[in-house]
Enzyme design. Sequence first.
Site, PDB file in Angstrom:
ATOM      1  N   GLY A  46       0.832  -1.192   0.000  1.00 25.19           N
ATOM      2  CA  GLY A  46       0.000   0.000   0.000  1.00 25.19           C
ATOM      3  C   GLY A  46       0.867   1.243   0.000  1.00 25.19           C
ATOM      4  O   GLY A  46       2.024   1.208   0.441  1.00 25.19           O
ATOM      5  N   GLN A  51       3.041   9.918   1.377  1.00 20.91           N
ATOM      6  CA  GLN A  51       4.362   9.303   1.516  1.00 20.91           C
ATOM      7  C   GLN A  51       5.335   9.713   0.412  1.00 20.91           C
ATOM      8  O   GLN A  51       6.539   9.550   0.562  1.00 20.91           O
ATOM      9  CB  GLN A  51       4.230   7.769   1.532  1.00 20.91           C
ATOM     10  CG  GLN A  51       3.515   7.248   2.768  1.00 20.91           C
ATOM     11  CD  GLN A  51       3.361   5.749   2.702  1.00 20.91           C
ATOM     12  OE1 GLN A  51       2.407   5.241   2.126  1.00 20.91           O
ATOM     13  NE2 GLN A  51       4.314   5.016   3.263  1.00 20.91           N
ATOM     14  N   CYS A  91       5.630  -0.334   7.348  1.00 19.70           N
ATOM     15  CA  CYS A  91       5.318   0.829   6.531  1.00 19.70           C
ATOM     16  C   CYS A  91       6.561   1.228   5.741  1.00 19.70           C
ATOM     17  O   CYS A  91       7.659   1.250   6.295  1.00 19.70           O
ATOM     18  CB  CYS A  91       4.880   1.979   7.442  1.00 19.70           C
ATOM     19  SG  CYS A  91       4.498   3.496   6.553  1.00 19.70           S
ATOM     20  N   LEU A  92       6.366   1.556   4.462  1.00 20.91           N
ATOM     21  CA  LEU A  92       7.505   1.958   3.639  1.00 20.91           C
ATOM     22  C   LEU A  92       8.154   3.238   4.167  1.00 20.91           C
ATOM     23  O   LEU A  92       9.328   3.489   3.888  1.00 20.91           O
ATOM     24  CB  LEU A  92       7.061   2.159   2.187  1.00 20.91           C
ATOM     25  CG  LEU A  92       6.560   0.899   1.470  1.00 20.91           C
ATOM     26  CD1 LEU A  92       6.024   1.247   0.090  1.00 20.91           C
ATOM     27  CD2 LEU A  92       7.684  -0.139   1.366  1.00 20.91           C
ATOM     28  N   HIS A 133      -4.691   1.664   7.325  1.00 17.43           N
ATOM     29  CA  HIS A 133      -3.315   2.161   7.489  1.00 17.43           C
ATOM     30  C   HIS A 133      -3.039   3.283   6.483  1.00 17.43           C
ATOM     31  O   HIS A 133      -2.519   4.341   6.851  1.00 17.43           O
ATOM     32  CB  HIS A 133      -2.353   0.977   7.302  1.00 17.43           C
ATOM     33  CG  HIS A 133      -0.903   1.316   7.276  1.00 17.43           C
ATOM     34  ND1 HIS A 133       0.014   0.785   8.164  1.00 17.43           N
ATOM     35  CD2 HIS A 133      -0.177   2.118   6.454  1.00 17.43           C
ATOM     36  CE1 HIS A 133       1.219   1.267   7.886  1.00 17.43           C
ATOM     37  NE2 HIS A 133       1.135   2.077   6.859  1.00 17.43           N
ATOM     38  N   GLU A 134      -3.390   3.047   5.214  1.00 20.37           N
ATOM     39  CA  GLU A 134      -3.116   4.062   4.178  1.00 20.37           C
ATOM     40  C   GLU A 134      -3.971   5.306   4.382  1.00 20.37           C
ATOM     41  O   GLU A 134      -3.501   6.424   4.159  1.00 20.37           O
ATOM     42  CB  GLU A 134      -3.341   3.477   2.782  1.00 20.37           C
ATOM     43  CG  GLU A 134      -2.474   2.275   2.417  1.00 20.37           C
ATOM     44  CD  GLU A 134      -1.002   2.464   2.700  1.00 20.37           C
ATOM     45  OE1 GLU A 134      -0.510   3.599   2.620  1.00 20.37           O
ATOM     46  OE2 GLU A 134      -0.335   1.468   3.035  1.00 20.37           O
ATOM     47  N   HIS A 137      -2.421   7.726   6.744  1.00 18.27           N
ATOM     48  CA  HIS A 137      -1.361   8.572   6.175  1.00 18.27           C
ATOM     49  C   HIS A 137      -1.921   9.903   5.666  1.00 18.27           C
ATOM     50  O   HIS A 137      -1.277  10.943   5.778  1.00 18.27           O
ATOM     51  CB  HIS A 137      -0.684   7.863   4.993  1.00 18.27           C
ATOM     52  CG  HIS A 137       0.381   6.890   5.381  1.00 18.27           C
ATOM     53  ND1 HIS A 137       1.512   7.258   6.079  1.00 18.27           N
ATOM     54  CD2 HIS A 137       0.504   5.562   5.143  1.00 18.27           C
ATOM     55  CE1 HIS A 137       2.283   6.189   6.252  1.00 18.27           C
ATOM     56  NE2 HIS A 137       1.697   5.144   5.704  1.00 18.27           N
TER      57      HIS A 137
END
Length: 167
Positions: A46, A51, A91-92, A133-134, A137
């Site tokens: 995701g 991000q 998470c990235l 989660h996304e 962000h």
Amino acid sequence: MALRQILHHPDPRLRQKALAVTRFDAALASLVDDMFETMYDAPGIGLAATQIDVQQRVIVVDTSSDKQSPLCFINPSILELRGVEEMEEGCLSVPGIFDYVERAQWVRIAAVERDGTPFEFEADGLLAVCIQHEMDHLDGKLFVDYLSQLKQTRIRKKLEKEQRLAG
Ligand code: NI
């Protein structure tokens, strides 16, 4: 298409609240294409526009094992949440850190396609967790915010140190 650079915690740009998309044009389509390319390249399941330092409410997700199920949600909003599920998340933007977070087990959301068409979507399990989660962000929130203060401090120091060493 182009790979975009992914911001890393504790970059303050990850804390901005993204704005609703109002123009469904070629620039939006190319942003979505770049987000998919960046997510698959990372690799991740995701990615939120926040991000890659684009403050627009766009997320892309693909939790399938063969990476053939790209999903894009523009201006997503939660309509309904059910159940509770605790899953290990990563998470990235928080590389190398994994920990358990409690979220709804099932979600129903409203969103818009890249051509501006509204739709509703239901998900459970990993996909539901990933969507939540996304969406966080887009409001400047990271999964580590749900952890204890002690863990948050430790994670922040670890990542700051790694970024110093990386120059
Ligand atoms: Ni993330």
